[in-house]
Design a protein around this motif. Structure first.
Motif, mmCIF file in Angstrom:
data_model
loop_
_atom_site.group_PDB
_atom_site.id
_atom_site.type_symbol
_atom_site.label_atom_id
_atom_site.label_comp_id
_atom_site.label_asym_id
_atom_site.label_seq_id
_atom_site.Cartn_x
_atom_site.Cartn_y
_atom_site.Cartn_z
ATOM 1 N N VAL A 77 23.129 -36.149 -21.124
ATOM 2 C CA VAL A 77 22.738 -37.420 -21.732
ATOM 3 C C VAL A 77 21.220 -37.501 -21.694
ATOM 4 N N GLU A 78 20.615 -37.804 -22.850
ATOM 5 C CA GLU A 78 19.162 -37.950 -22.937
ATOM 6 C C GLU A 78 18.833 -39.331 -23.463
ATOM 7 N N GLY A 79 17.928 -40.032 -22.761
ATOM 8 C CA GLY A 79 17.536 -41.385 -23.131
ATOM 9 C C GLY A 79 16.452 -41.394 -24.186
ATOM 10 N N GLY A 80 16.408 -42.510 -24.936
ATOM 11 C CA GLY A 80 15.384 -42.729 -25.952
ATOM 12 C C GLY A 80 14.851 -44.149 -25.853
ATOM 13 N N GLY A 81 13.790 -44.453 -26.581
ATOM 14 C CA GLY A 81 13.173 -45.777 -26.521
ATOM 15 C C GLY A 81 12.618 -46.024 -25.136
ATOM 16 N N ALA A 82 12.903 -47.204 -24.567
ATOM 17 C CA ALA A 82 12.430 -47.537 -23.219
ATOM 18 C C ALA A 82 13.086 -46.641 -22.166
ATOM 19 N N ALA A 83 14.167 -45.943 -22.543
ATOM 20 C CA ALA A 83 14.845 -45.031 -21.607
ATOM 21 C C ALA A 83 14.379 -43.590 -21.781
ATOM 22 N N ALA B 127 37.706 -23.869 -26.359
ATOM 23 C CA ALA B 127 36.328 -24.194 -25.996
ATOM 24 C C ALA B 127 35.692 -24.906 -27.184
ATOM 25 N N ALA B 128 34.749 -25.811 -26.905
ATOM 26 C CA ALA B 128 34.111 -26.555 -27.991
ATOM 27 C C ALA B 128 32.709 -26.999 -27.605
ATOM 28 N N TRP B 129 31.895 -27.224 -28.616
ATOM 29 C CA TRP B 129 30.627 -27.923 -28.482
ATOM 30 C C TRP B 129 30.837 -29.269 -29.150
ATOM 31 N N VAL B 130 30.589 -30.360 -28.441
ATOM 32 C CA VAL B 130 30.828 -31.694 -28.986
ATOM 33 C C VAL B 130 29.557 -32.538 -28.896
ATOM 34 N N ASP B 131 29.221 -33.197 -30.009
ATOM 35 C CA ASP B 131 28.117 -34.145 -30.064
ATOM 36 C C ASP B 131 28.756 -35.527 -30.139
ATOM 37 N N LEU B 132 28.635 -36.322 -29.077
ATOM 38 C CA LEU B 132 29.299 -37.620 -29.001
ATOM 39 C C LEU B 132 28.461 -38.764 -29.558
ATOM 40 N N GLY B 133 27.335 -38.455 -30.164
ATOM 41 C CA GLY B 133 26.537 -39.474 -30.826
ATOM 42 C C GLY B 133 25.612 -40.228 -29.896
ATOM 43 N N GLU B 134 25.222 -41.430 -30.340
ATOM 44 C CA GLU B 134 24.208 -42.211 -29.658
ATOM 45 C C GLU B 134 24.690 -43.637 -29.421
ATOM 46 N N ALA C 269 29.616 -48.289 -22.353
ATOM 47 C CA ALA C 269 28.421 -48.356 -21.501
ATOM 48 C C ALA C 269 27.525 -49.532 -21.864
ATOM 49 N N CYS C 270 28.112 -50.659 -22.227
ATOM 50 C CA CYS C 270 27.308 -51.796 -22.684
ATOM 51 C C CYS C 270 27.058 -52.859 -21.630
ATOM 52 N N ASP C 271 27.428 -52.618 -20.374
ATOM 53 C CA ASP C 271 27.172 -53.599 -19.321
ATOM 54 C C ASP C 271 25.670 -53.802 -19.163
ATOM 55 N N GLY C 272 25.206 -55.039 -19.298
ATOM 56 C CA GLY C 272 23.788 -55.358 -19.135
ATOM 57 C C GLY C 272 22.940 -55.053 -20.353
ATOM 58 N N VAL C 273 23.574 -54.587 -21.435
ATOM 59 C CA VAL C 273 22.844 -54.232 -22.655
ATOM 60 C C VAL C 273 23.185 -55.262 -23.728
ATOM 61 N N THR C 274 22.158 -55.873 -24.338
ATOM 62 C CA THR C 274 22.399 -56.804 -25.432
ATOM 63 C C THR C 274 22.264 -56.073 -26.754
ATOM 64 N N SER C 275 22.844 -56.653 -27.805
ATOM 65 C CA SER C 275 22.845 -56.026 -29.132
ATOM 66 C C SER C 275 23.312 -54.582 -29.042
ATOM 67 N N ALA D 106 14.022 -51.861 -26.540
ATOM 68 C CA ALA D 106 15.053 -51.045 -27.174
ATOM 69 C C ALA D 106 15.306 -49.797 -26.336
ATOM 70 N N VAL D 107 16.585 -49.501 -26.122
ATOM 71 C CA VAL D 107 16.987 -48.300 -25.383
ATOM 72 C C VAL D 107 18.074 -47.586 -26.171
ATOM 73 N N SER D 108 18.179 -46.287 -25.938
ATOM 74 C CA SER D 108 19.249 -45.502 -26.556
ATOM 75 C C SER D 108 19.539 -44.297 -25.664
ATOM 76 N N ALA D 109 20.694 -43.702 -25.913
ATOM 77 C CA ALA D 109 21.067 -42.488 -25.182
ATOM 78 C C ALA D 109 21.966 -41.646 -26.072
ATOM 79 N N GLU D 110 21.714 -40.344 -26.105
ATOM 80 C CA GLU D 110 22.526 -39.393 -26.867
ATOM 81 C C GLU D 110 23.283 -38.511 -25.894
ATOM 82 N N THR D 111 24.542 -38.196 -26.238
ATOM 83 C CA THR D 111 25.407 -37.421 -25.350
ATOM 84 C C THR D 111 26.003 -36.245 -26.107
ATOM 85 N N ASP D 112 26.002 -35.075 -25.471
ATOM 86 C CA ASP D 112 26.658 -33.893 -26.026
ATOM 87 C C ASP D 112 27.126 -33.003 -24.879
#
Length: 176
Positions: free
Chosen positions: A120-126, A69-76, A39-45, A85-91
């Motif tokens: 998916v939950e956004g962080g920073g400017a997101a 069945a599972a609960w999965v935390d896919l990180g950030e 998901a890095c299209d248009g995202v620098t660094s 700065a933007v971020s997103a966490e997925t689970d």
């Protein structure tokens, strides 16, 4: 999306009596690994890799078929868009059918196909961005049982969450 329905289906699937669990090969485990979110299209660094983990349980209905069945935390994922700065966490929750091919008494290879109910939950400017949905998952892996009750499992899973997510993980499992 109705999380209550998926949670109800998982609980119904996992809610049989102890005797039925033992007769049908109930197992549970936990895995840790590395997730890569494309998901890095248009995202620098952009940092699109993160540590991921999951807790899972299922039934081996017979030597070749299981439901898991599972609960999965896919990180950030994080980066910069337009200097902010933007971020997103997925689970999410997963439910999958698992086809197993026993190569001997201890070692199986398997494939799985199912669905993930993700968030998916956004962080920073997101911050304030919250997206969810239900999409396809599939994967392949292998498990080795040291004893009748304890083993290890390694697998690759692909999640179709708006962008492709790959998860490579290793974990432990126990049969009841």
């Amino acid at each position: 999306m109705n999380k209550t329905k998926l949670i109800g289906a998982i609980l119904l699937t996992l809610g049989m009596t102890g005797t039925a669990l033992a007769q049908n090969g109930f197992y549970a485990g936990a895995s840790i690994g590395q997730a890569t979110i494309d998901a890095c299209d248009g995202v620098t660094s952009c940092d699109d890799d993160d540590t991921s983990w999951k807790i899972f349980g299922g039934w081996e209905l017979n030597r070749n078929i299981a439901i898991e069945a599972a609960w999965v935390d896919l990180g950030e994922i994080s980066g910069t868009i337009g200097g902010s700065a933007v971020s997103a966490e997925t689970d999410g929750w997963t439910l999958a059918g698992k086809g197993m091919l026993p190569l001997n008494q201890q070692f199986d290879v398997f494939g799985k196909l199912g669905m993930i109910m993700w968030d998916v939950e956004g962080g920073g400017a997101a911050s304030g961005i919250d997206d969810d949905g239900t999409d396809l998952i599939y994967g392949i892996g292998a498990q080795y049982m040291f004893t009748d009750q304890f083993g290890i499992v390694g697998e690759w899973e692909w999640y179709d969450i708006d962008n492709d997510v790959d998860l490579f993980s290793i974990g432990v499992l126990t049969r009841f």
